[in-house]
Write a protein that holds these residues in place. Structure first.
Motif, short mmCIF file in Angstrom:
data_model
loop_
_atom_site.label_atom_id
_atom_site.label_comp_id
_atom_site.label_asym_id
_atom_site.label_seq_id
_atom_site.Cartn_x
_atom_site.Cartn_y
_atom_site.Cartn_z
N SER A 28 35.85 27.41 48.29
CA SER A 28 36.84 27.63 47.23
C SER A 28 37.04 26.38 46.39
CB SER A 28 38.18 28.04 47.86
OG SER A 28 39.21 28.05 46.91
N ALA A 29 37.02 25.23 47.05
CA ALA A 29 37.26 23.97 46.33
C ALA A 29 36.05 23.49 45.55
CB ALA A 29 37.67 22.89 47.33
N THR A 60 35.77 30.07 36.86
CA THR A 60 35.84 29.26 38.07
C THR A 60 37.17 29.47 38.78
OG1 THR A 60 34.33 27.60 37.17
CG2 THR A 60 35.78 26.89 38.94
N GLN A 64 37.55 30.74 42.54
CA GLN A 64 38.30 29.97 43.53
C GLN A 64 39.37 30.83 44.20
OE1 GLN A 64 39.67 26.70 41.12
NE2 GLN A 64 38.03 25.35 41.84
N TRP A 67 37.63 33.15 46.81
CA TRP A 67 37.25 32.42 48.03
C TRP A 67 38.48 32.01 48.82
CZ3 TRP A 67 32.67 32.55 50.15
CH2 TRP A 67 31.56 32.79 49.36
N SER A 68 39.55 31.63 48.14
CA SER A 68 40.77 31.23 48.82
C SER A 68 41.41 32.41 49.56
CB SER A 68 41.76 30.63 47.82
OG SER A 68 42.89 30.13 48.48
#
Length: 93
Positions: A28-29, A60, A64, A67-68
């Motif tokens: 995520s990052a 993006t 993110q 994914w988070s």
């Protein structure tokens, strides 16, 4: 199945999901969505905020977020398994 084995399996599951959560949060990052300078169906070019090396800021941010969310779900499973292990251990003592 013995109580000891159940506790060990729950702890192993918690550790596995914690590692998965860590990897997902790392992803995520570090995820970046490249900007595509292509017209849409109407022939217009979409507005975009470009950052870094041709990364689409909004795309993006959405990636993110995805994914988070996955990482939070894996962390929740890890916490649930750990709490079950503690519960079984407390009840059996």
């Amino acid at each position: 199945m013995t109580v000891g084995l159940a506790i060990v399996l729950l702890n192993l599951g918690a550790a596995l999901f914690a590692l998965i959560a860590a990897w997902l949060w790392y992803r995520s990052a570090t995820v970046q969505v490249p900007h595509k300078d292509e017209p849409d169906a109407s022939g217009l070019y979409p507005a975009a905020i470009i950052v870094g090396e041709n990364a689409d800021f909004i795309g993006t941010a959405f990636a993110q977020s995805t994914w988070s969310k996955r990482a939070a779900f894996a962390a929740a499973i890890a916490a649930a398994l750990q709490s079950l292990a503690l519960l079984v251990q407390s009840v059996s003592a």
